[in-house]
Design a protein around this motif. Sequence first.
Motif, PDB file in Angstrom:
ATOM      1  N   ARG A  27      23.703  58.664  25.620  1.00  0.00           N
ATOM      2  CA  ARG A  27      24.637  57.886  25.111  1.00  0.00           C
ATOM      3  C   ARG A  27      24.193  57.283  23.662  1.00  0.00           C
ATOM      4  O   ARG A  27      24.764  57.232  22.850  1.00  0.00           O
ATOM      5  N   GLN A  28      22.810  56.752  23.424  1.00  0.00           N
ATOM      6  CA  GLN A  28      22.241  56.362  22.288  1.00  0.00           C
ATOM      7  C   GLN A  28      22.473  57.640  21.255  1.00  0.00           C
ATOM      8  O   GLN A  28      22.593  57.163  20.068  1.00  0.00           O
ATOM      9  N   ALA A  29      22.368  58.835  21.725  1.00  0.00           N
ATOM     10  CA  ALA A  29      22.189  59.755  20.733  1.00  0.00           C
ATOM     11  C   ALA A  29      23.588  59.862  20.157  1.00  0.00           C
ATOM     12  O   ALA A  29      23.876  60.167  19.011  1.00  0.00           O
ATOM     13  N   ALA A  30      24.609  59.846  21.072  1.00  0.00           N
ATOM     14  CA  ALA A  30      26.088  59.846  20.594  1.00  0.00           C
ATOM     15  C   ALA A  30      26.229  58.875  19.617  1.00  0.00           C
ATOM     16  O   ALA A  30      27.029  58.921  18.657  1.00  0.00           O
ATOM     17  N   LEU A  31      26.070  57.403  19.806  1.00  0.00           N
ATOM     18  CA  LEU A  31      26.070  56.455  18.934  1.00  0.00           C
ATOM     19  C   LEU A  31      25.775  56.800  17.508  1.00  0.00           C
ATOM     20  O   LEU A  31      26.247  56.207  16.533  1.00  0.00           O
ATOM     21  N   LEU A  32      24.533  57.519  17.295  1.00  0.00           N
ATOM     22  CA  LEU A  32      24.026  57.702  16.155  1.00  0.00           C
ATOM     23  C   LEU A  32      24.529  58.913  15.385  1.00  0.00           C
ATOM     24  O   LEU A  32      24.503  59.023  14.271  1.00  0.00           O
ATOM     25  N   ALA A  33      24.860  59.942  16.377  1.00  0.00           N
ATOM     26  CA  ALA A  33      25.385  61.246  15.742  1.00  0.00           C
ATOM     27  C   ALA A  33      26.659  61.636  15.520  1.00  0.00           C
ATOM     28  O   ALA A  33      26.935  62.671  14.703  1.00  0.00           O
ATOM     29  N   LEU A  34      27.521  60.889  16.429  1.00  0.00           N
ATOM     30  CA  LEU A  34      28.847  61.278  16.155  1.00  0.00           C
ATOM     31  C   LEU A  34      29.971  60.364  15.374  1.00  0.00           C
ATOM     32  O   LEU A  34      30.886  61.012  14.909  1.00  0.00           O
ATOM     33  N   PRO A  35      29.577  59.007  15.108  1.00  0.00           N
ATOM     34  CA  PRO A  35      30.623  58.341  14.504  1.00  0.00           C
ATOM     35  C   PRO A  35      31.015  59.049  13.186  1.00  0.00           C
ATOM     36  O   PRO A  35      32.054  59.075  12.836  1.00  0.00           O
ATOM     37  N   HIS A  36      30.197  59.619  12.422  1.00  0.00           N
ATOM     38  CA  HIS A  36      30.816  60.216  11.028  1.00  0.00           C
ATOM     39  C   HIS A  36      31.055  61.705  11.266  1.00  0.00           C
ATOM     40  O   HIS A  36      31.593  62.238  10.249  1.00  0.00           O
ATOM     41  N   PRO A  91      40.680  60.294   5.687  1.00  0.00           N
ATOM     42  CA  PRO A  91      39.567  59.991   4.592  1.00  0.00           C
ATOM     43  C   PRO A  91      39.318  58.488   4.718  1.00  0.00           C
ATOM     44  O   PRO A  91      38.208  57.967   4.373  1.00  0.00           O
ATOM     45  N   PHE A  92      40.520  57.505   4.792  1.00  0.00           N
ATOM     46  CA  PHE A  92      40.448  56.291   4.619  1.00  0.00           C
ATOM     47  C   PHE A  92      39.854  55.450   5.893  1.00  0.00           C
ATOM     48  O   PHE A  92      39.763  54.084   5.866  1.00  0.00           O
ATOM     49  N   ASP A  93      39.704  56.137   7.140  1.00  0.00           N
ATOM     50  CA  ASP A  93      39.449  55.164   8.318  1.00  0.00           C
ATOM     51  C   ASP A  93      37.757  55.318   8.208  1.00  0.00           C
ATOM     52  O   ASP A  93      37.234  56.026   7.749  1.00  0.00           O
ATOM     53  N   ALA A  94      37.400  54.062   8.830  1.00  0.00           N
ATOM     54  CA  ALA A  94      35.773  53.817   8.883  1.00  0.00           C
ATOM     55  C   ALA A  94      35.413  54.491  10.281  1.00  0.00           C
ATOM     56  O   ALA A  94      35.981  54.692  10.943  1.00  0.00           O
ATOM     57  N   PRO A  95      34.201  54.946   9.728  1.00  0.00           N
ATOM     58  CA  PRO A  95      33.483  55.804  10.880  1.00  0.00           C
ATOM     59  C   PRO A  95      33.459  54.575  12.067  1.00  0.00           C
ATOM     60  O   PRO A  95      33.232  53.413  12.038  1.00  0.00           O
ATOM     61  N   GLY A  96      33.630  55.189  13.170  1.00  0.00           N
ATOM     62  CA  GLY A  96      33.244  54.537  14.345  1.00  0.00           C
ATOM     63  C   GLY A  96      33.507  55.222  15.790  1.00  0.00           C
ATOM     64  O   GLY A  96      33.603  56.228  15.719  1.00  0.00           O
ATOM     65  N   LEU A  97      33.019  54.597  16.838  1.00  0.00           N
ATOM     66  CA  LEU A  97      33.123  55.552  18.202  1.00  0.00           C
ATOM     67  C   LEU A  97      33.447  54.461  19.141  1.00  0.00           C
ATOM     68  O   LEU A  97      33.124  53.358  19.306  1.00  0.00           O
ATOM     69  N   ASP A  98      34.627  54.952  20.156  1.00  0.00           N
ATOM     70  CA  ASP A  98      35.218  53.985  21.150  1.00  0.00           C
ATOM     71  C   ASP A  98      34.178  54.123  22.166  1.00  0.00           C
ATOM     72  O   ASP A  98      33.799  55.195  23.036  1.00  0.00           O
ATOM     73  N   GLU A  99      33.302  52.982  22.421  1.00  0.00           N
ATOM     74  CA  GLU A  99      32.171  53.237  23.465  1.00  0.00           C
ATOM     75  C   GLU A  99      32.956  53.018  24.927  1.00  0.00           C
ATOM     76  O   GLU A  99      32.040  53.687  25.689  1.00  0.00           O
ATOM     77  N   ASP A 100      33.930  52.488  25.126  1.00  0.00           N
ATOM     78  CA  ASP A 100      34.621  52.795  26.489  1.00  0.00           C
ATOM     79  C   ASP A 100      34.836  54.186  26.592  1.00  0.00           C
ATOM     80  O   ASP A 100      34.585  54.786  27.782  1.00  0.00           O
ATOM     81  N   LYS A 101      35.312  55.019  25.953  1.00  0.00           N
ATOM     82  CA  LYS A 101      35.589  56.556  25.969  1.00  0.00           C
ATOM     83  C   LYS A 101      34.318  57.193  26.194  1.00  0.00           C
ATOM     84  O   LYS A 101      34.266  57.864  26.959  1.00  0.00           O
ATOM     85  N   LEU A 102      33.433  56.556  25.289  1.00  0.00           N
ATOM     86  CA  LEU A 102      31.972  57.329  25.490  1.00  0.00           C
ATOM     87  C   LEU A 102      31.559  57.168  26.912  1.00  0.00           C
ATOM     88  O   LEU A 102      31.074  58.032  27.738  1.00  0.00           O
ATOM     89  N   ASP A 103      31.628  56.040  27.655  1.00  0.00           N
ATOM     90  CA  ASP A 103      31.105  55.696  28.946  1.00  0.00           C
ATOM     91  C   ASP A 103      31.609  56.586  30.037  1.00  0.00           C
ATOM     92  O   ASP A 103      31.388  56.980  30.941  1.00  0.00           O
TER      93      ASP A 103
END
Length: 668
Positions: free
Chosen positions: A303-312, A318-330
């Motif tokens: 989980r921690q690896a995904a939060l660091l390696a996947l947002p970008h 191109p104009f969307d900010a990087p980010g990750l849906d943590e609910d979907k990740l869980d």
Amino acid sequence: MSTPFPFTAVVGQDDLRLALLLNAVSPAVGGVLVRGEKGTAKSTAVRALSALMPQVDVVPECRFSCDPGSPDPACPDGPHAPGTAGRSRPARMVELPVGASEDRLVGALDIERALSEGVKAFEPGLLADAHRGILYVDEVNLLHDHLVDLLLDAAAMGASYVEREGVSVRHAARFLLVGTMNPEEGELRPQLLDRFGLTVEVSASREPEQRVEVVRRRLAYDADPEGFAARWADEEADVRARIVAARELLPSVRLGDGALRQIAATCAAFEVDGMRADIVMARTATALAAWAGRTDVLAEDVRQAALLALPHRRRRNPFDAPGLDEDKLDETLEEFSGDDDPDPDPDQGPEGPGGGGGQPEPDEGPQGDDTGAPPEAGENGQPQPSGAGEQSAVRAAEPFRTKVLSVPGIGEGATGRRSRARTEHGRTTGARRPRGALTKLHLAATVQAAAPHQRARGRSGPGLVVRRDDLRQATREGREGNLVLFVVDASGSMAARQRMSAVKGAVLSLLLDAYQRRDKVGLVTFRGSGADVALPPTSSVDAAAARLESLPTGGRTPLAAGLLRAHDVLRVERLRDPARRPLVVLVTDGRATGGPEPVALAGRAARLFAAEGVASVVVDCESGPVRLGLAGQLAGELGGTAVTLDELRADSIAGLVRDVQGTSRRAA
């Protein structure tokens, strides 16, 4: 050398510190890109990391930091005999300046000695200095594209290659790559973002107590750097020992099939391209386990690896900010949880809620949100009467691929992808005598210059006698980035909802094009009684898109004021960046109202641009069955060209070209 701020004294920024430490444990993770506003301790944390890196053993007198236990067989200073007695030194942290040359980065060959003496006289660059250490690039988003390509290629291959007209040198270049950037100053291209192993978003704390502690520690450090560092020496030593222990444990860490399935499922769920994300996640999760002192990778590591390696790496505009849906990740981790995790601890499971129902993430942007505002009255496409009130902002239409707009002639601006320019990279167009150090040899021209003098120089063998005056520098033509200044009519005559939506869609499309071509952009709007600089020239194209989205409309059409304000912006920018050529994109229907003689005043303002040779394009937004052609007349005053919204589309232009070609063939 000044005492660096202690790494363990940095307040907060847990993700930043963790990402840096994981790369110190396992450089194979691939480096860190740190994104955040100014003043958030990005550079401080990176520079502090160097003091925690374990010392390295090097071959004495080797300029390329070869390991005496396993020297590089192709080292330019070698060969070194295995088992050579080495010396220990601290790992280096090398900083790459934004304005560095290619030769400063990769090193340079003495071309004159190579041609006349046949020897490889090589001067190492920063990549050689950073071998087995840290290479730090502050403001990496402002680094020239060709330097970034060289840098990331070396990081991926672990070696640097320097080639000049058949003479080549290769040396090892394995380093921890760390880049920092302020997104407000422009983004990295997506393919370059992907080359960084981890990305961290940092921001200043909003907690008063934490901010107080930041100020307190900084003032104490500034007053007595050595004393402040001494107070944190024990904590620094503990972290340094933990890094060494984690490095030793790393080869023993087990990445089970269950964790691998979770990694693969997570990358598939977030639709990342390629396999690099899976590999980086696996390496990061393994480093997390080693850092925690474990020999097995758990779900919490994944989980921690995904939060660091996947947002970008996730697919986004191109104009969307990087980010990750943590609910979907869980949910994904829960669905693909395996039974091979040793002794799972229910208290150490995935953090955060496991189900949906949460609020949308900020990175979904305004397009996933409906204001619910009722439509404004008067949406019949007709100009509003004088003094009409302001209308709320309307959404931009779907963007499209635009026709390429460029500045005529050949410039010498920053490397980009829009207009023709004399650059260090590109196709060779000629030769000249070098001004200063020779960087790109034109071999044929050099031989032609030296050949007539061989008898006078006493040539007796097959070698060519070359002197400094014979050397010729290759002149090359490539592409430059420009300053694209948008001047947008937001008056009542443009306020019809459907028309303004189309106009915003067209400008957004041009902004996307500017993002891809590495331009600076600015935004001037005019409406009511004057004009405003909505966005001063910047490399942050997404900031321009955000200002455009919230742009209200209404009122009179002070066209002259808009042009004069744009002229003033160009004057100031010319002093700051004289080599960058401007392109003015005026988006209007050509109408001018308000004040005495508004049309004549607008014409005089337009002629200022023509007198200075400023390239301009008028995007004609006039609609309806009866067209006055005012935008075309204005383009003539500007000395530029006019295109309609339909003609701005690349596909419509391509269709027009095909029609013309077909007509020509039939006529023949």
